[in-house]
Design a protein around this motif. Structure first.
Motif, PDB file in Angstrom:
ATOM      1  N   LYS A 169       0.839  -1.201   0.000  1.00 41.59           N
ATOM      2  CA  LYS A 169       0.000   0.000   0.000  1.00 41.59           C
ATOM      3  C   LYS A 169       0.873   1.250   0.000  1.00 41.59           C
ATOM      4  O   LYS A 169       2.020   1.202   0.454  1.00 41.59           O
ATOM      5  CB  LYS A 169      -0.885   0.057   1.260  1.00 41.59           C
ATOM      6  CG  LYS A 169      -1.831  -1.088   1.447  1.00 41.59           C
ATOM      7  CD  LYS A 169      -2.619  -0.888   2.741  1.00 41.59           C
ATOM      8  CE  LYS A 169      -3.704  -1.946   2.905  1.00 41.59           C
ATOM      9  NZ  LYS A 169      -4.541  -1.672   4.072  1.00 41.59           N
ATOM     10  N   THR A 218      -0.913   4.023   1.190  1.00 45.89           N
ATOM     11  CA  THR A 218      -1.671   4.714   2.243  1.00 45.89           C
ATOM     12  C   THR A 218      -2.259   3.691   3.206  1.00 45.89           C
ATOM     13  O   THR A 218      -2.818   2.674   2.776  1.00 45.89           O
ATOM     14  CB  THR A 218      -2.824   5.540   1.641  1.00 45.89           C
ATOM     15  OG1 THR A 218      -2.278   6.488   0.727  1.00 45.89           O
ATOM     16  CG2 THR A 218      -3.594   6.273   2.723  1.00 45.89           C
ATOM     17  N   ILE A 219      -2.113   3.960   4.487  1.00 47.48           N
ATOM     18  CA  ILE A 219      -2.754   3.122   5.504  1.00 47.48           C
ATOM     19  C   ILE A 219      -3.852   3.966   6.149  1.00 47.48           C
ATOM     20  O   ILE A 219      -3.579   5.009   6.760  1.00 47.48           O
ATOM     21  CB  ILE A 219      -1.756   2.636   6.567  1.00 47.48           C
ATOM     22  CG1 ILE A 219      -0.625   1.833   5.903  1.00 47.48           C
ATOM     23  CG2 ILE A 219      -2.459   1.789   7.625  1.00 47.48           C
ATOM     24  CD1 ILE A 219       0.465   1.395   6.862  1.00 47.48           C
ATOM     25  N   GLU A 220      -5.080   3.513   5.994  1.00 45.40           N
ATOM     26  CA  GLU A 220      -6.234   4.238   6.539  1.00 45.40           C
ATOM     27  C   GLU A 220      -6.388   3.940   8.021  1.00 45.40           C
ATOM     28  O   GLU A 220      -6.172   2.801   8.454  1.00 45.40           O
ATOM     29  CB  GLU A 220      -7.509   3.831   5.799  1.00 45.40           C
ATOM     30  CG  GLU A 220      -7.520   4.179   4.316  1.00 45.40           C
ATOM     31  CD  GLU A 220      -7.634   5.676   4.060  1.00 45.40           C
ATOM     32  OE1 GLU A 220      -8.052   6.429   4.974  1.00 45.40           O
ATOM     33  OE2 GLU A 220      -7.283   6.106   2.939  1.00 45.40           O
ATOM     34  N   PRO A 221      -6.782   4.930   8.811  1.00 41.57           N
ATOM     35  CA  PRO A 221      -6.994   4.696  10.247  1.00 41.57           C
ATOM     36  C   PRO A 221      -8.271   3.894  10.476  1.00 41.57           C
ATOM     37  O   PRO A 221      -9.146   3.845   9.617  1.00 41.57           O
ATOM     38  CB  PRO A 221      -7.119   6.112  10.807  1.00 41.57           C
ATOM     39  CG  PRO A 221      -7.604   6.935   9.663  1.00 41.57           C
ATOM     40  CD  PRO A 221      -7.025   6.316   8.431  1.00 41.57           C
ATOM     41  N   ASP A 222      -8.372   3.294  11.654  1.00 37.54           N
ATOM     42  CA  ASP A 222      -9.592   2.555  11.969  1.00 37.54           C
ATOM     43  C   ASP A 222     -10.583   3.414  12.754  1.00 37.54           C
ATOM     44  O   ASP A 222     -11.594   2.931  13.228  1.00 37.54           O
ATOM     45  CB  ASP A 222      -9.254   1.280  12.749  1.00 37.54           C
ATOM     46  CG  ASP A 222      -8.768   1.576  14.152  1.00 37.54           C
ATOM     47  OD1 ASP A 222      -8.178   2.655  14.354  1.00 37.54           O
ATOM     48  OD2 ASP A 222      -8.984   0.732  15.049  1.00 37.54           O
ATOM     49  N   GLU A 232      -5.592  10.687  11.005  1.00 34.35           N
ATOM     50  CA  GLU A 232      -5.323  10.943   9.586  1.00 34.35           C
ATOM     51  C   GLU A 232      -4.643   9.721   8.962  1.00 34.35           C
ATOM     52  O   GLU A 232      -3.893   9.008   9.643  1.00 34.35           O
ATOM     53  CB  GLU A 232      -4.383  12.149   9.446  1.00 34.35           C
ATOM     54  CG  GLU A 232      -4.990  13.472   9.896  1.00 34.35           C
ATOM     55  CD  GLU A 232      -6.112  13.929   8.971  1.00 34.35           C
ATOM     56  OE1 GLU A 232      -5.997  13.742   7.750  1.00 34.35           O
ATOM     57  OE2 GLU A 232      -7.118  14.450   9.500  1.00 34.35           O
ATOM     58  N   PRO A 233      -4.885   9.471   7.672  1.00 38.04           N
ATOM     59  CA  PRO A 233      -4.184   8.357   7.004  1.00 38.04           C
ATOM     60  C   PRO A 233      -2.673   8.594   6.996  1.00 38.04           C
ATOM     61  O   PRO A 233      -2.208   9.735   7.030  1.00 38.04           O
ATOM     62  CB  PRO A 233      -4.733   8.401   5.576  1.00 38.04           C
ATOM     63  CG  PRO A 233      -5.968   9.234   5.635  1.00 38.04           C
ATOM     64  CD  PRO A 233      -5.797  10.174   6.785  1.00 38.04           C
ATOM     65  N   THR A 292       0.688   8.106   4.781  1.00 39.53           N
ATOM     66  CA  THR A 292       1.043   7.861   3.370  1.00 39.53           C
ATOM     67  C   THR A 292       2.561   7.834   3.190  1.00 39.53           C
ATOM     68  O   THR A 292       3.316   8.304   4.053  1.00 39.53           O
ATOM     69  CB  THR A 292       0.453   8.950   2.453  1.00 39.53           C
ATOM     70  OG1 THR A 292       1.014  10.211   2.838  1.00 39.53           O
ATOM     71  CG2 THR A 292      -1.061   9.009   2.560  1.00 39.53           C
ATOM     72  N   VAL A 349      -2.986   4.773  13.359  1.00 43.94           N
ATOM     73  CA  VAL A 349      -3.772   4.086  12.329  1.00 43.94           C
ATOM     74  C   VAL A 349      -3.919   2.579  12.551  1.00 43.94           C
ATOM     75  O   VAL A 349      -4.805   1.957  11.972  1.00 43.94           O
ATOM     76  CB  VAL A 349      -3.198   4.332  10.910  1.00 43.94           C
ATOM     77  CG1 VAL A 349      -3.325   5.788  10.531  1.00 43.94           C
ATOM     78  CG2 VAL A 349      -1.772   3.840  10.781  1.00 43.94           C
TER      79      VAL A 349
END
Length: 197
Positions: free
Chosen positions: A81, A83-87, A92-93, A95, A143
């Motif tokens: 990836k 970008t790692i999206e938060p849960d 904030e993500p 990147t 994240v």
């Protein structure tokens, strides 16, 4: 009489000389055999050490479990990836201009006492031998869910811990050529290699 005595001395001297020659020759052969025996014993010992080292490193694939000192390691999933999206909605993500290799792993404690595990027990290794350490900075804490963090986590006997390990590597690195090396502990001499294919 002198001739007879002189002849006897000559024969006795010749026998002694022959005996010495035989003793030296026989002693030399024994030492050569011993030396050759030691060399072959040294070679066998060296081979045994190499075999022991090989036995201490096992290679498996994603979804398979390898056990080291009664500790099981499994890579359930591997993703590349940027970008790692938060849960959660408050973070904030994270990147990168490179790539993140995000691994979902399970560690199973089959020992009779608790163990401590940490993301630093893992290393990513490329086909050319380049080694990558896990990314353990503050951004990731926001994240990755707390229950998936592998930071000095204690696992009791008979229990499993599921966690996320993130590596940052170059954008040109092919994930299918990477291998995850997992160690049994801080000073573990045994490891398992998990191919990320």
């Amino acid at each position: 009489m002198k001739k007879l005595f002189s002849g006897c001395l000559t024969i006795i001297g010749a026998i002694v000389v022959i005996g010495i020659i035989i003793a030296v020759a026989t002693g030399g052969d024994d030492s050569a055999e011993t030396s050759s025996g030691n060399e072959s014993s040294g070679q066998e010992s060296s081979k045994a050490k190499e075999e022991t080292k090989e036995e201490q490193t096992e290679t498996i694939g994603i979804g398979e479990t390898a056990t080291i000192d009664d500790i099981g390691f499994t890579v359930n999933n591997a993703e590349s990836k940027t970008t790692i999206e938060p849960d959660n909605e408050y973070a904030e993500p994270v990147t990168t201009n490179n790539q993140f290799i995000v691994l979902d792993v399970t560690i199973n404690n089959g020992k009779s006492e608790a163990i401590t595990t940490d993301s630093n027990f893992f290393t990513l290794v490329s086909e050319d031998g380049t080694e990558y350490s896990p990314k353990n900075d503050g951004d990731l804490i926001t994240v990755i869910p707390n229950d998936k963090m592998l930071f000095l986590e204690e696992i009791n006997p008979g229990l499993k811990k599921n966690g996320i390990i993130v590596f940052e590597v170059g954008s040109d690195v092919d994930m299918s050529g990477l291998t995850l090396k997992a160690n049994a502990g801080f000073w573990g001499t045994k490891s398992v290699n998990i191919n990320l294919k």
